[in-house]
Design a protein around this motif. Structure first.
Motif, mmCIF file in Angstrom:
data_model
loop_
_atom_site.group_PDB
_atom_site.id
_atom_site.type_symbol
_atom_site.label_atom_id
_atom_site.label_comp_id
_atom_site.label_asym_id
_atom_site.label_seq_id
_atom_site.Cartn_x
_atom_site.Cartn_y
_atom_site.Cartn_z
ATOM 1 N N ASN A 178 -3.282 3.485 -13.791
ATOM 2 C CA ASN A 178 -3.339 4.597 -13.257
ATOM 3 C C ASN A 178 -4.472 5.321 -14.278
ATOM 4 N N LYS A 179 -5.520 6.134 -13.668
ATOM 5 C CA LYS A 179 -6.653 6.650 -14.754
ATOM 6 C C LYS A 179 -5.933 7.870 -15.411
ATOM 7 N N ASP A 180 -4.672 8.334 -14.667
ATOM 8 C CA ASP A 180 -4.000 9.842 -15.335
ATOM 9 C C ASP A 180 -2.769 9.454 -15.926
ATOM 10 N N GLU A 181 -2.954 9.650 -17.615
ATOM 11 C CA GLU A 181 -1.643 9.187 -18.359
ATOM 12 C C GLU A 181 -0.632 10.078 -18.088
ATOM 13 N N SER A 200 0.214 7.183 -7.555
ATOM 14 C CA SER A 200 0.855 8.197 -8.407
ATOM 15 C C SER A 200 2.584 8.187 -8.775
ATOM 16 N N GLY A 201 3.040 7.624 -7.815
ATOM 17 C CA GLY A 201 4.625 7.404 -8.061
ATOM 18 C C GLY A 201 5.410 8.505 -7.297
ATOM 19 N N ALA A 202 4.989 8.881 -6.246
ATOM 20 C CA ALA A 202 5.928 10.044 -5.534
ATOM 21 C C ALA A 202 7.262 9.363 -5.209
ATOM 22 N N ILE A 203 8.107 10.236 -5.122
ATOM 23 C CA ILE A 203 9.625 9.924 -4.951
ATOM 24 C C ILE A 203 9.708 9.007 -3.864
ATOM 25 N N GLN A 204 9.036 9.275 -2.598
ATOM 26 C CA GLN A 204 8.980 8.397 -1.365
ATOM 27 C C GLN A 204 8.569 6.999 -1.664
ATOM 28 N N HIS A 205 7.664 6.848 -2.499
ATOM 29 C CA HIS A 205 6.870 5.450 -2.866
ATOM 30 C C HIS A 205 8.044 5.054 -3.723
ATOM 31 N N ARG A 206 8.485 5.382 -4.670
ATOM 32 C CA ARG A 206 9.363 4.880 -5.447
ATOM 33 C C ARG A 206 10.518 4.332 -4.821
ATOM 34 N N ALA A 256 0.868 -1.040 -0.176
ATOM 35 C CA ALA A 256 -0.106 0.125 -0.128
ATOM 36 C C ALA A 256 0.788 1.108 0.149
ATOM 37 N N SER A 257 0.445 2.173 -0.768
ATOM 38 C CA SER A 257 1.130 3.498 -0.799
ATOM 39 C C SER A 257 0.774 4.360 1.040
ATOM 40 N N ARG A 258 1.672 5.153 1.281
ATOM 41 C CA ARG A 258 1.378 5.984 2.311
ATOM 42 C C ARG A 258 0.098 6.640 2.499
ATOM 43 N N THR A 306 9.449 5.494 4.131
ATOM 44 C CA THR A 306 8.949 5.435 5.575
ATOM 45 C C THR A 306 8.319 3.898 5.814
ATOM 46 N N GLY A 307 8.592 3.164 4.794
ATOM 47 C CA GLY A 307 7.610 1.852 4.843
ATOM 48 C C GLY A 307 8.698 0.681 4.472
ATOM 49 N N LYS A 308 8.261 -0.300 3.888
ATOM 50 C CA LYS A 308 9.271 -1.432 3.420
ATOM 51 C C LYS A 308 9.843 -1.289 2.146
HETATM 52 P P1 FAD Z 1 -1.957 10.137 -4.596
HETATM 53 O O1 FAD Z 1 -0.542 10.806 -4.914
HETATM 54 O O2 FAD Z 1 -3.148 10.763 -4.189
HETATM 55 O O3 FAD Z 1 -2.188 9.304 -6.036
HETATM 56 C C1 FAD Z 1 -3.401 8.510 -6.375
HETATM 57 C C2 FAD Z 1 -3.206 8.065 -7.883
HETATM 58 O O4 FAD Z 1 -4.238 7.476 -8.116
HETATM 59 C C3 FAD Z 1 -3.350 9.248 -8.789
HETATM 60 O O5 FAD Z 1 -2.344 9.306 -9.766
HETATM 61 C C4 FAD Z 1 -4.676 8.977 -9.383
HETATM 62 O O6 FAD Z 1 -4.509 9.497 -10.830
HETATM 63 C C5 FAD Z 1 -4.951 7.709 -9.274
HETATM 64 N N1 FAD Z 1 -6.278 7.233 -9.357
HETATM 65 C C6 FAD Z 1 -7.237 7.724 -8.661
HETATM 66 N N2 FAD Z 1 -8.593 6.982 -8.993
HETATM 67 C C7 FAD Z 1 -7.988 5.912 -9.798
HETATM 68 C C8 FAD Z 1 -8.678 4.829 -10.198
HETATM 69 N N3 FAD Z 1 -9.908 4.461 -10.022
HETATM 70 N N4 FAD Z 1 -8.105 3.871 -11.117
HETATM 71 C C9 FAD Z 1 -6.619 4.162 -11.216
HETATM 72 N N5 FAD Z 1 -6.231 5.093 -10.853
HETATM 73 C C10 FAD Z 1 -6.722 5.899 -9.951
HETATM 74 N N6 FAD Z 1 4.371 7.425 0.366
HETATM 75 C C11 FAD Z 1 4.783 6.049 0.298
HETATM 76 O O7 FAD Z 1 3.821 5.290 -0.696
HETATM 77 N N7 FAD Z 1 5.326 5.505 0.834
HETATM 78 C C12 FAD Z 1 6.345 5.814 1.874
HETATM 79 O O8 FAD Z 1 6.948 5.411 2.502
HETATM 80 C C13 FAD Z 1 6.158 7.586 1.967
HETATM 81 N N8 FAD Z 1 7.096 7.837 2.759
HETATM 82 C C14 FAD Z 1 6.972 9.412 3.106
HETATM 83 C C15 FAD Z 1 8.007 10.025 3.767
HETATM 84 C C16 FAD Z 1 8.021 11.500 3.684
HETATM 85 C C17 FAD Z 1 8.764 12.066 4.841
HETATM 86 C C18 FAD Z 1 6.967 12.323 3.084
HETATM 87 C C19 FAD Z 1 6.925 13.797 3.121
HETATM 88 C C20 FAD Z 1 5.877 11.577 2.105
HETATM 89 C C21 FAD Z 1 5.944 10.098 2.264
HETATM 90 N N9 FAD Z 1 5.215 9.295 1.408
HETATM 91 C C22 FAD Z 1 5.216 8.169 1.098
HETATM 92 C C23 FAD Z 1 3.960 10.178 0.584
HETATM 93 C C24 FAD Z 1 4.107 10.563 -0.705
HETATM 94 O O9 FAD Z 1 4.834 11.783 -0.801
HETATM 95 C C25 FAD Z 1 2.958 10.442 -1.242
HETATM 96 O O10 FAD Z 1 2.054 11.381 -0.818
HETATM 97 C C26 FAD Z 1 2.179 9.157 -1.465
HETATM 98 O O11 FAD Z 1 2.904 8.097 -1.902
HETATM 99 C C27 FAD Z 1 0.748 9.256 -2.559
HETATM 100 O O12 FAD Z 1 0.158 8.231 -2.444
HETATM 101 P P2 FAD Z 1 -0.824 7.725 -3.552
HETATM 102 O O13 FAD Z 1 0.155 7.698 -4.692
HETATM 103 O O14 FAD Z 1 -1.544 6.444 -2.982
HETATM 104 O O15 FAD Z 1 -1.717 8.810 -3.748
#
Ligand code: FAD
Length: 316
Positions: free
Chosen positions: A283-286, A264-270, A230-232, A249-251
């Protein structure tokens, strides 16, 4: 050829597959020996021999595992002092990296963490090391003392190679410092029947795009025998436990296949998944940044795509 020590990775004597991966690497570098700390060495010994351990050093004092990692570093240091190994291989996970760092200090040796491959080289083992959270891979070599190398799980294809597996008991008097941090409680994980996240060959992760409904993610994972990540954002929202979070901050995971759905692929998830061998994103967003690093991308709604993919996998 000198000895190469590997730290046996086990839970109550049940070996994790990282152990066989480390033994496979150890055979390339020298004479592989396993260091088993804690209970279960008798049953583990057969498996260790199957994967090439010619010797198994056993320290079965239960104090070793009733404390945090310091005793394991002391035992490894004692075996290293006796055997002058060419290298010591340790799993590159949270505990393993701390053990490796403590061992490096005790033996005044160089340390490489997050290795994804290790080969024999002139002047000692050469590691492909993943740096800057997986953004680059560099070649690293230890130039002082035995090479202490922490190797990422899932980075090596396991090869069996029968060996003697002779057992030798290790006597070490643990220091007061080693037993200064006892473990007072363990929270057993809820049993999901799915593989351990950091060990799994396939990981399917869900993010904020799931809107809190992980059922298509779990169904797809189960069709593939995969672990669920799972993402954060999903964890912070309370949709999935923190123990499943992938990222800085996860595994950190390095499976053969990583599927990111609604992430979405934030640097912290990557940082937790970009060393995966093959990456697929849905992902819905190209324009989502995750598409910059994928091998295959599907632009679409995960609630449409994942059930179809699950049905397709089940047909095969
Ligand atoms: P979002 O960025 O909101 O992305 C959601 C995505 O889902 C979007 O791209 C959207 O287009 C897509 N979407 C929406 N609905 C659908 C649908 N029905 N079908 C297909 N696609 C859809 N994040 C981590 O994951 N792991 C970490 O360990 C981590 N550590 C962090 C540490 C610090 C110090 C900080 C500041 C941040 C950290 N984060 C971490 C958070 C990170 O910056 C992002 O906020 C987080 O990864 C976003 O999660 P997300 O991609 O699920 O959500």
């Amino acid at each position: 050829m000198g000895e190469v020590l590997i730290l046996v990775d086990h839970v109550d004597g049940k070996l994790r597959k990282t152990t066989a991966e480390l033994l496979t690497i150890a055979r390339r570098l020298g004479e592989p020996s396993a260091v088993h700390i804690g209970p279960g060495a008798e049953t583990a010994q057969v498996t260790l021999a199957k994967y090439g351990a010619s010797k198994v050093y056993v320290f079965d004092d239960e104090a070793a595992l009733k404390n945090l990692v310091a005793p394991q570093a002391e035992v490894l240091a004692a075996v290293a002092a006796k055997t002058s190994p060419v290298a010591v291989l340790i799993p590159s996970n949270t505990a393993g990296k701390e053990i490796a760092a403590r061992l490096a200090v005790k033996t005044e040796s160089g340390l490489i963490t997050d290795a994804v491959d290790v080969q024999a080289g002139e002047g000692g083992p050469v590691a492909n090391q993943s740096v800057f959270a997986g953004s680059y891979t560099v070649k690293s070599q230890v130039t002082k003392g035995a090479a202490i190398i922490a190797v990422k799980p899932n980075s090596t294809a396991i090869e069996a190679a029968p060996a003697a597996g002779a057992v030798e008991k290790v006597e070490v008097t643990l220091s007061d410092l080693a037993t200064a941090a006892p473990i007072t409680d363990r929270q057993p994980k809820a049993k999901s029947g799915r593989p351990e996240l950091t060990e799994a060959q396939i990981v399917v992760s869900g993010g904020r795009g799931t809107g809190g409904d992980f059922s298509p993610v779990e169904a797809f994972a189960d069709s593939l025998g995969a672990a669920v990540g799972a993402s954060r954002a999903a964890v912070d929202a309370g949709w999935y436990p923190h123990s499943n979070q992938v990222g800085q901050t996860g595994k950190q995971v390095s499976p053969q296949l990583y599927v990111a759905a609604g992430i979405s692929g934030a640097i912290q998830h990557r940082a937790g998944m970009q060393t995966s061998k093959t990456i697929i994103a849905i992902n819905k967003d190209e324009e989502a940044p995750i598409f910059e690093l994928v091998d295959f991308g599907v632009v679409g709604d995960l609630f449409n795509v994942l059930p179809q993919a699950t049905d397709e996998v089940k047909k095969r």
